[in-house]
Design a protein around this motif. Structure first.
Motif, PDB file in Angstrom:
ATOM      1  N   LEU A 261       0.848  -1.220  -0.010  1.00 16.61           N
ATOM      2  CA  LEU A 261      -0.022   0.074  -0.268  1.00 16.61           C
ATOM      3  C   LEU A 261       0.890   1.325  -0.096  1.00 16.61           C
ATOM      4  O   LEU A 261       1.557   1.383   0.928  1.00 16.61           O
ATOM      5  CB  LEU A 261      -0.988   0.051   1.261  1.00 16.61           C
ATOM      6  CG  LEU A 261      -2.008   1.308   1.395  1.00 16.61           C
ATOM      7  CD1 LEU A 261      -3.016   1.043   0.280  1.00 16.61           C
ATOM      8  CD2 LEU A 261      -2.635   0.881   2.806  1.00 16.61           C
ATOM      9  N   SER A 266      -2.483   6.538  -2.823  1.00 21.61           N
ATOM     10  CA  SER A 266      -3.311   5.801  -2.162  1.00 21.61           C
ATOM     11  C   SER A 266      -3.610   4.827  -3.623  1.00 21.61           C
ATOM     12  O   SER A 266      -4.756   4.477  -3.925  1.00 21.61           O
ATOM     13  CB  SER A 266      -4.868   6.610  -2.242  1.00 21.61           C
ATOM     14  OG  SER A 266      -5.870   6.014  -1.508  1.00 21.61           O
ATOM     15  N   THR A 267      -2.521   4.217  -3.541  1.00 23.59           N
ATOM     16  CA  THR A 267      -2.583   2.823  -4.546  1.00 23.59           C
ATOM     17  C   THR A 267      -2.175   1.472  -4.025  1.00 23.59           C
ATOM     18  O   THR A 267      -1.522   1.686  -2.990  1.00 23.59           O
ATOM     19  CB  THR A 267      -1.318   3.233  -5.727  1.00 23.59           C
ATOM     20  OG1 THR A 267      -0.298   3.280  -5.460  1.00 23.59           O
ATOM     21  CG2 THR A 267      -1.819   4.399  -6.641  1.00 23.59           C
ATOM     22  N   LEU A 281     -13.158  -5.582  -1.457  1.00 22.34           N
ATOM     23  CA  LEU A 281     -12.873  -4.270  -1.480  1.00 22.34           C
ATOM     24  C   LEU A 281     -13.982  -3.519  -1.525  1.00 22.34           C
ATOM     25  O   LEU A 281     -15.123  -3.666  -2.283  1.00 22.34           O
ATOM     26  CB  LEU A 281     -11.967  -3.814  -2.626  1.00 22.34           C
ATOM     27  CG  LEU A 281     -11.874  -2.082  -2.866  1.00 22.34           C
ATOM     28  CD1 LEU A 281     -11.130  -1.727  -1.748  1.00 22.34           C
ATOM     29  CD2 LEU A 281     -11.459  -1.912  -4.020  1.00 22.34           C
ATOM     30  N   GLN A 283     -15.852   0.491  -1.417  1.00 21.52           N
ATOM     31  CA  GLN A 283     -15.549   1.913  -1.768  1.00 21.52           C
ATOM     32  C   GLN A 283     -16.515   2.402  -2.680  1.00 21.52           C
ATOM     33  O   GLN A 283     -16.883   1.725  -3.512  1.00 21.52           O
ATOM     34  CB  GLN A 283     -13.936   2.079  -2.054  1.00 21.52           C
ATOM     35  CG  GLN A 283     -13.460   1.509  -3.448  1.00 21.52           C
ATOM     36  CD  GLN A 283     -12.305   1.889  -3.815  1.00 21.52           C
ATOM     37  OE1 GLN A 283     -11.580   2.724  -3.071  1.00 21.52           O
ATOM     38  NE2 GLN A 283     -11.561   1.595  -4.743  1.00 21.52           N
ATOM     39  N   HIS A 311      -6.505   1.808  -7.627  1.00 24.75           N
ATOM     40  CA  HIS A 311      -6.720   3.053  -6.730  1.00 24.75           C
ATOM     41  C   HIS A 311      -7.561   3.130  -5.692  1.00 24.75           C
ATOM     42  O   HIS A 311      -8.616   2.623  -6.011  1.00 24.75           O
ATOM     43  CB  HIS A 311      -6.923   4.286  -7.528  1.00 24.75           C
ATOM     44  CG  HIS A 311      -6.885   5.623  -6.930  1.00 24.75           C
ATOM     45  ND1 HIS A 311      -5.892   6.310  -6.455  1.00 24.75           N
ATOM     46  CD2 HIS A 311      -8.101   6.419  -6.642  1.00 24.75           C
ATOM     47  CE1 HIS A 311      -6.266   7.312  -5.921  1.00 24.75           C
ATOM     48  NE2 HIS A 311      -7.722   7.391  -5.945  1.00 24.75           N
ATOM     49  N   LEU A 312      -7.243   3.427  -4.470  1.00 26.92           N
ATOM     50  CA  LEU A 312      -8.362   3.442  -3.189  1.00 26.92           C
ATOM     51  C   LEU A 312      -8.643   4.691  -2.884  1.00 26.92           C
ATOM     52  O   LEU A 312      -8.137   5.862  -3.140  1.00 26.92           O
ATOM     53  CB  LEU A 312      -7.302   2.782  -2.117  1.00 26.92           C
ATOM     54  CG  LEU A 312      -6.607   1.637  -2.209  1.00 26.92           C
ATOM     55  CD1 LEU A 312      -5.913   1.369  -0.897  1.00 26.92           C
ATOM     56  CD2 LEU A 312      -7.905   0.514  -2.361  1.00 26.92           C
ATOM     57  N   LYS A 313     -10.048   4.728  -2.979  1.00 27.82           N
ATOM     58  CA  LYS A 313     -10.587   6.053  -2.750  1.00 27.82           C
ATOM     59  C   LYS A 313     -10.348   6.596  -1.281  1.00 27.82           C
ATOM     60  O   LYS A 313      -9.560   5.981  -0.309  1.00 27.82           O
ATOM     61  CB  LYS A 313     -12.231   5.985  -2.911  1.00 27.82           C
ATOM     62  CG  LYS A 313     -12.559   5.351  -4.212  1.00 27.82           C
ATOM     63  CD  LYS A 313     -14.123   5.465  -4.424  1.00 27.82           C
ATOM     64  CE  LYS A 313     -14.339   5.187  -5.862  1.00 27.82           C
ATOM     65  NZ  LYS A 313     -13.851   6.133  -6.871  1.00 27.82           N
ATOM     66  N   PHE A 316     -12.475   3.632   2.281  1.00 30.22           N
ATOM     67  CA  PHE A 316     -12.514   2.415   1.891  1.00 30.22           C
ATOM     68  C   PHE A 316     -12.197   1.358   2.813  1.00 30.22           C
ATOM     69  O   PHE A 316     -11.676   1.685   3.895  1.00 30.22           O
ATOM     70  CB  PHE A 316     -11.454   2.204   0.654  1.00 30.22           C
ATOM     71  CG  PHE A 316      -9.973   1.992   1.179  1.00 30.22           C
ATOM     72  CD1 PHE A 316      -9.353   0.667   1.433  1.00 30.22           C
ATOM     73  CD2 PHE A 316      -9.071   2.989   1.706  1.00 30.22           C
ATOM     74  CE1 PHE A 316      -8.432   0.497   2.316  1.00 30.22           C
ATOM     75  CE2 PHE A 316      -7.809   2.732   2.089  1.00 30.22           C
ATOM     76  CZ  PHE A 316      -7.426   1.621   2.512  1.00 30.22           C
ATOM     77  N   LEU A 318     -10.885  -2.667   2.774  1.00 27.52           N
ATOM     78  CA  LEU A 318     -10.214  -4.018   2.244  1.00 27.52           C
ATOM     79  C   LEU A 318     -10.229  -5.289   3.164  1.00 27.52           C
ATOM     80  O   LEU A 318      -9.344  -5.143   4.332  1.00 27.52           O
ATOM     81  CB  LEU A 318      -9.214  -3.901   1.571  1.00 27.52           C
ATOM     82  CG  LEU A 318      -8.260  -4.946   0.542  1.00 27.52           C
ATOM     83  CD1 LEU A 318      -9.236  -5.371  -0.460  1.00 27.52           C
ATOM     84  CD2 LEU A 318      -6.953  -4.617   0.300  1.00 27.52           C
TER      85      LEU A 318
END
Length: 382
Positions: A261, A266-267, A281, A283, A311-313, A316, A318
């Protein structure tokens, strides 16, 4: 031997010398105090008791109970129905007339040999049981020590790194777990995390989790020394772990989901090593299983692990699971239905590992180790 007649004592001593293959030590008691002292200070294999010579303070029944399960040979003056019945009711293993010993000598010797053989078997079983209990105590002690070692290798159950929180729950089916989770900050922005499930159960699988932790640490040290951490690849890490586990020759393998991470942009980069179920996941109003393919680690000389990036908002979750969670959900029906139930729980906001475990486990026991790891950011009431 409970007897006071010296002539009969000598006769029994002579017959006892013919008993093979035993080497016997015979102790005699002619009165109550001597008998009580012998009973308090010695363990006997066989009691030979002349019922007519028993002190008033003792009965044949009391002594049979006290000697149980060791055999008792009762001597009576005449082997009539009354003596035979009373002796058997008292618990004697066999009954002989001491007036007939002279012409039944070999039969008496055979009886002594048979009863002593039975006593020897009882004593051997007792020694084996004591040895087994000691071994079990040592095994329990070793397992508790190994459990402590394994617990010390696990990360903090809850921590926040770069604004992202990590929480996990690990419930072993036995004392030691074949499931393992790790969260390793690489620098101020990069965090390596994984959930692994070693084949089998118990100590051998737990040993592989220790090796996994050690191998992961060595991979990270090598990358820190030779290449920038930003170039660390989850897939290349799995290839390295696969080679090192095969080299151990343990015949063990594990499934794994490993991710890196990056909090700066934020990837998430991740790779899958035969792991199931895939992480969920959630989000932006969407809750789905991640995609990915790969082979178990430590099973093939030339495995395949693909790598993905997403890409993570800002907000989110996980959530990663070991396959033990699916085994306790059999009441949900098919495998597809169990996976959908997990997705529904996460979509409903049940994302913390202990809440998820309670939802799927209830009062059931764990037939397999269960591990749940959740990454989250800006989750209400988390």
């Amino acid at each position: 031997m409970v007897e006071s007649d010296t002539q009969l004592i000598d006769q029994i001593f002579e017959l006892s010398e013919q008993v093979e293959p035993f080497r016997l030590q015979i102790l005699k008691a002619a009165d109550a105090s001597t008998l009580e002292s012998l009973l308090d200070h010695y363990e006997f294999s066989l009691a030979v008791i002349n019922v007519q010579r028993l002190p008033l303070e003792f009965s044949l029944s009391d002594l049979c109970i006290r000697f149980h399960p060791k055999p008792v040979l009762a001597l009576v003056p005449e082997l009539d129905a009354a003596h035979l019945l009373s002796g058997l009711r008292a618990g004697a293993s066999d009954i002989y007339s001491y007036r007939c010993l002279s012409y039944e000598a070999q039969a008496f010797v055979a009886t002594l040999s048979r009863l002593l053989s039975r006593a020897a078997q009882l004593e051997a079983a007792h020694r084996y049981r004591e040895s087994l209990e000691r071994s079990l105590d040592e095994l329990r002690s070793d397992q508790m020590a190994a459990q402590q070692v394994q617990q010390n290798l696990l990360p903090a159950k809850r921590q926040t790194i770069g604004g992202v929180s990590f929480a996990y729950d690990l419930t072993p089916s036995l004392v030691l777990s074949g499931d393992f989770v790790d969260v390793a900050p690489l620098d101020d922005h990069l965090t390596l995390f994984y959930l692994a499930d070693v084949s089998g159960h118990g100590a051998s699988s737990a040993l592989v989790t220790v090796l996994l932790k050690n191998m992961t640490n060595r991979v990270l040290r090598a990358h820190r020394r030779d290449t920038p951490l930003s170039e660390l690849s989850p897939a290349s890490t799995l290839y390295t772990l696969n080679r090192e586990l095969l080299d151990t020759g343990l015949g063990k393998h594990f499934t794994i989901f490993a991710g890196i991470l990056d909090a700066r942009n934020s990837t998430l980069r991740y790779a899958v090593g035969g792991h199931h179920p895939m992480p969920i996941l959630s989000q932006g109003g969407d809750t789905r299983f991640l995609s990915g393919r790969g082979m178990p680690v430590g099973l093939f000389d030339e495995p395949f692990f693909d790598e993905h990036e997403l890409h993570l908002k800002e907000a989110f979750t996980l959530t990663l699971f070991s396959d033990g969670v699916l085994e306790v959900m059999v009441k949900e029906g098919s495998l597809e239905r169990r996976e959908e139930r997990l997705r529904e729980l996460v979509a409903a906001g049940v994302v913390m590992p202990d809440d998820l475990l309670e939802s799927v486990l209830g009062t059931a026991s764990c037939p397999d180790d269960i591990a749940i790891l959740t990454l989250y950011r800006d989750v209400p009431d988390a």
